[in-house]
Write a protein that holds these residues in place. Structure first.
Motif, PDB file in Angstrom:
ATOM      1  N   LEU A  73     -31.803 -40.447 -51.851  1.00  0.00           N
ATOM      2  CA  LEU A  73     -31.542 -39.083 -51.378  1.00  0.00           C
ATOM      3  C   LEU A  73     -30.048 -38.807 -51.247  1.00  0.00           C
ATOM      4  O   LEU A  73     -29.589 -37.705 -51.567  1.00  0.00           O
ATOM      5  N   VAL A  74     -29.287 -39.783 -50.782  1.00  0.00           N
ATOM      6  CA  VAL A  74     -27.840 -39.596 -50.655  1.00  0.00           C
ATOM      7  C   VAL A  74     -27.217 -39.392 -52.044  1.00  0.00           C
ATOM      8  O   VAL A  74     -26.386 -38.491 -52.231  1.00  0.00           O
ATOM      9  N   ARG A  75     -27.639 -40.191 -53.022  1.00  0.00           N
ATOM     10  CA  ARG A  75     -27.147 -39.993 -54.397  1.00  0.00           C
ATOM     11  C   ARG A  75     -27.534 -38.614 -54.916  1.00  0.00           C
ATOM     12  O   ARG A  75     -26.749 -37.945 -55.593  1.00  0.00           O
ATOM     13  N   ALA A  76     -28.744 -38.187 -54.606  1.00  0.00           N
ATOM     14  CA  ALA A  76     -29.195 -36.861 -55.040  1.00  0.00           C
ATOM     15  C   ALA A  76     -28.306 -35.776 -54.447  1.00  0.00           C
ATOM     16  O   ALA A  76     -27.933 -34.820 -55.140  1.00  0.00           O
ATOM     17  N   ALA A  77     -27.976 -35.901 -53.165  1.00  0.00           N
ATOM     18  CA  ALA A  77     -27.117 -34.906 -52.513  1.00  0.00           C
ATOM     19  C   ALA A  77     -25.745 -34.859 -53.177  1.00  0.00           C
ATOM     20  O   ALA A  77     -25.204 -33.781 -53.433  1.00  0.00           O
ATOM     21  N   GLU A  78     -25.193 -36.031 -53.468  1.00  0.00           N
ATOM     22  CA  GLU A  78     -23.874 -36.086 -54.104  1.00  0.00           C
ATOM     23  C   GLU A  78     -23.917 -35.501 -55.511  1.00  0.00           C
ATOM     24  O   GLU A  78     -23.041 -34.721 -55.892  1.00  0.00           O
ATOM     25  N   SER A  79     -24.934 -35.868 -56.279  1.00  0.00           N
ATOM     26  CA  SER A  79     -25.059 -35.353 -57.651  1.00  0.00           C
ATOM     27  C   SER A  79     -25.286 -33.850 -57.666  1.00  0.00           C
ATOM     28  O   SER A  79     -24.699 -33.136 -58.486  1.00  0.00           O
ATOM     29  N   ALA A  80     -26.136 -33.373 -56.771  1.00  0.00           N
ATOM     30  CA  ALA A  80     -26.404 -31.935 -56.704  1.00  0.00           C
ATOM     31  C   ALA A  80     -25.130 -31.173 -56.356  1.00  0.00           C
ATOM     32  O   ALA A  80     -24.829 -30.140 -56.968  1.00  0.00           O
ATOM     33  N   GLU A  81     -24.377 -31.690 -55.402  1.00  0.00           N
ATOM     34  CA  GLU A  81     -23.128 -31.023 -55.025  1.00  0.00           C
ATOM     35  C   GLU A  81     -22.154 -31.011 -56.199  1.00  0.00           C
ATOM     36  O   GLU A  81     -21.526 -29.989 -56.481  1.00  0.00           O
ATOM     37  N   ASP A  82     -22.037 -32.135 -56.902  1.00  0.00           N
ATOM     38  CA  ASP A  82     -21.135 -32.214 -58.061  1.00  0.00           C
ATOM     39  C   ASP A  82     -21.510 -31.210 -59.140  1.00  0.00           C
ATOM     40  O   ASP A  82     -20.648 -30.739 -59.877  1.00  0.00           O
ATOM     41  N   GLN A  83     -22.796 -30.906 -59.261  1.00  0.00           N
ATOM     42  CA  GLN A  83     -23.269 -30.013 -60.311  1.00  0.00           C
ATOM     43  C   GLN A  83     -23.570 -28.606 -59.801  1.00  0.00           C
ATOM     44  O   GLN A  83     -24.177 -27.804 -60.506  1.00  0.00           O
ATOM     45  N   ASP A  84     -23.165 -28.333 -58.562  1.00  0.00           N
ATOM     46  CA  ASP A  84     -23.346 -27.016 -57.952  1.00  0.00           C
ATOM     47  C   ASP A  84     -24.816 -26.592 -57.930  1.00  0.00           C
ATOM     48  O   ASP A  84     -25.160 -25.457 -58.250  1.00  0.00           O
ATOM     49  N   VAL A  85     -25.675 -27.540 -57.562  1.00  0.00           N
ATOM     50  CA  VAL A  85     -27.106 -27.298 -57.437  1.00  0.00           C
ATOM     51  C   VAL A  85     -27.453 -27.290 -55.951  1.00  0.00           C
ATOM     52  O   VAL A  85     -27.051 -28.191 -55.206  1.00  0.00           O
TER      53      VAL A  85
END
Length: 123
Positions: A73-85
């Protein structure tokens, strides 16, 4: 449209797309060291192969939530933020919420009580 992968008896992940540029990953079962890579691969696929504006992780049917699930979940949050999702978690049970609280990671996520509520707050 719905996609589904069934790893060995402990986890199921189903993907739905209820609106344009919106995906919901419905996760059910045990989210642990063995099953977390399946969830992680679904998240990566949604963020890379199917660009989204909104990604909802429905964790209401998660029955076990280990440290590997937390890391996913933490990786998902970081990836989503990086991709403006916009990423939202749907969770009510302490099985999921307590580890997020104890580790201080709860603030990384927007938590909703239902998929309907998450979809109503997409924008």
């Amino acid at each position: 449209m719905s996609e589904s992968i069934q790893p060995p008896d402990r986890l199921s992940v189903r993907v739905t797309r209820p609106a344009d540029r919106t995906a919901v990953l419905h996760v059910a079962g045990e989210l642990d060291l063995f099953t977390a890579p399946v969830v992680d691969s679904h998240i990566v696929k949604q963020l890379t192969d199917h660009p989204q504006a909104h990604l909802v992780l429905d964790l209401t049917e998660v029955t076990f939530f280990g440290s590997a699930g937390l890391a996913t979940l933490v990786r998902a949050a970081e990836s989503a933020e990086d991709q403006d999702v916009a990423l939202q978690l749907v969770a009510e049970s302490q099985i999921v919420l307590r580890p997020l609280q104890v580790t201080g990671t709860l603030g990384l996520f927007t938590i909703r009580r239902s998929v309907t509520e998450a979809l109503a707050h997409r924008g």
